[in-house]
Design an enzyme around this catalytic site. Structure first.
Site, PDB file in Angstrom:
ATOM      1  N   CYS A  70      -1.526   8.953  -5.584  1.00  9.77           N
ATOM      2  CA  CYS A  70      -0.298   8.216  -5.291  1.00  9.77           C
ATOM      3  C   CYS A  70      -0.273   6.993  -6.200  1.00  9.77           C
ATOM      4  CB  CYS A  70      -0.238   7.801  -3.820  1.00  9.77           C
ATOM      5  SG  CYS A  70       1.202   6.790  -3.417  1.00  9.77           S
ATOM      6  N   CYS A  98       8.084   6.501  -5.637  1.00 12.78           N
ATOM      7  CA  CYS A  98       6.909   7.359  -5.823  1.00 12.78           C
ATOM      8  C   CYS A  98       6.369   7.070  -7.210  1.00 12.78           C
ATOM      9  CB  CYS A  98       7.284   8.828  -5.682  1.00 12.78           C
ATOM     10  SG  CYS A  98       5.934   9.974  -6.070  1.00 12.78           S
TER      11      CYS A  98
END
Length: 333
Positions: free
Chosen positions: A111, A271
């Site tokens: 991530c 993101c």
């Protein structure tokens, strides 16, 4: 900050640690942080005494009955996990491992926003130092990640090697998958549109749209349909190229706007790996002479993506620690 919640029943310590100074279920300390509003519950498990279950993650990330977040990030020594020990084999300086879980409890490889917030959390805990240009080396399930802190307070992460899974043929054609998204077609139809797959240690499928109006109209309350579907699912980025501009130093910078549906989470405000995938796809579509630096606008802010000479890609952006708290659970746990 103290958050009271008497319904979180899955918090547990690792077997055999009862009676130690481990993090007990009745008093779980946490920190809440975000990177361009991609938010996380952060847990300090530097002694590797916590059992982080999928049910616990789901309850912590619940936005009504829990703390609320897109995922949970646990600080744990790399030596305490098989994946971490593999990372130490790559670089012995990767002492700390980012144990990241999606909001549905599933384990995630990587991530990009989370890495920056993880680095800020380690600095806050006194486990990382960025003075004198020092670089932090940390472990993830996608391999070693290196983080530096910029003068403006942003964290820049070398996201490692990336690839187009479809190879040169996909780059030449501009696509290797089809994506159907609700809200883009009249009458609620879902018409497959060409998209390009990008791998950054986790899977992405990038779909270009013609206008910001199309981007705003897309309904991401349900997962887009991707064909072929990757075995472990995929994040889907909807992007609108916004052209190029000249920065203050005279270099040319590209700009793109993006929304994302993350596997295991749903639509998020940002993101990090998705921003990298979006920039890489748009750069490929633009062809020779396209910029190596891209500003990616997401609902939660803006990040910078830079293609590095060694074939890696760098992600830079803010990381904010919002609050510290203590989770209270029922006393009979």
């Amino acid at each position: 900050m103290t958050i009271e919640n008497r319904d979180l029943t899955s918090v547990a310590t690792a077997p055999g640690t009862e009676g130690t100074d481990s993090q007990h279920a009745a008093d779980l300390s946490f920190t809440k942080g975000h990177g361009t509003e991609n938010d996380f519950v952060l847990l300090d498990d530097r002694h590797a005494r916590m059992e982080l279950t999928a049910a616990m993650v789901r309850e912590l990330t619940d936005r009504r009955a829990g703390i609320g977040a897109d995922g949970v990030i646990r600080v744990v020594p790399s030596a305490a996990l098989p994946e971490g020990r593999a990372v130490l084999g790559q670089d012995p300086d990767a002492v700390w491992f980012m144990d990241y879980r999606n909001a549905d409890g599933s384990i995630a490889q990587m991530c990009g926003n989370g890495v920056r917030v993880f680095a800020a959390y380690l600095e806050d805990l006194g486990l990382a130092y960025f003075g004198d240009g020092h670089e932090l080396v940390l472990g993830t399930r996608a391999g070693v990640r290196r983080v530096r802190k910029e003068a403006n307070g942003w964290f820049a992460v070398d996201m490692g090697v990336w690839s187009f899974p479809g190879g040169e043929e996909a780059v030449h054609d501009g696509f290797d998958a089809e994506v159907s998204v609700l809200g883009l077609e009249p009458g609620g139809a879902q018409v497959p549109r060409p998209a390009l797959s990008v791998d950054l240690g986790n899977p992405h499928t990038v779909l270009a749209l013609a206008s910001v109006a199309d981007l705003d109209r897309a309904d991401l309350t349900r997962a887009p349909v991707v064909v072929p579907t990757p075995p472990q699912g995929t994040n889907v980025e909807l992007v609108v190229p916004l052209g190029e501009e000249t920065s203050v130093d005279g270099s040319v910078v590209g700009r793109v706007r993006m929304r994302v549906h993350e596997r295991g989470v749903g639509e998020t405000r940002s993101c990090g790996t998705g921003a990298c995938a979006a920039a890489l796809a748009v750069r490929a579509w633009a062809g020779d002479g396209a910029p190596d630096v891209w500003l990616v606008e997401v609902p939660g802010g803006t990040v910078r993506v830079t293609m590095l000479p060694d074939g890696h890609v760098e992600l830079a952006g803010p990381a904010v620690l919002v609050a510290d708290g203590r989770l209270r659970t029922t006393p009979n746990l």
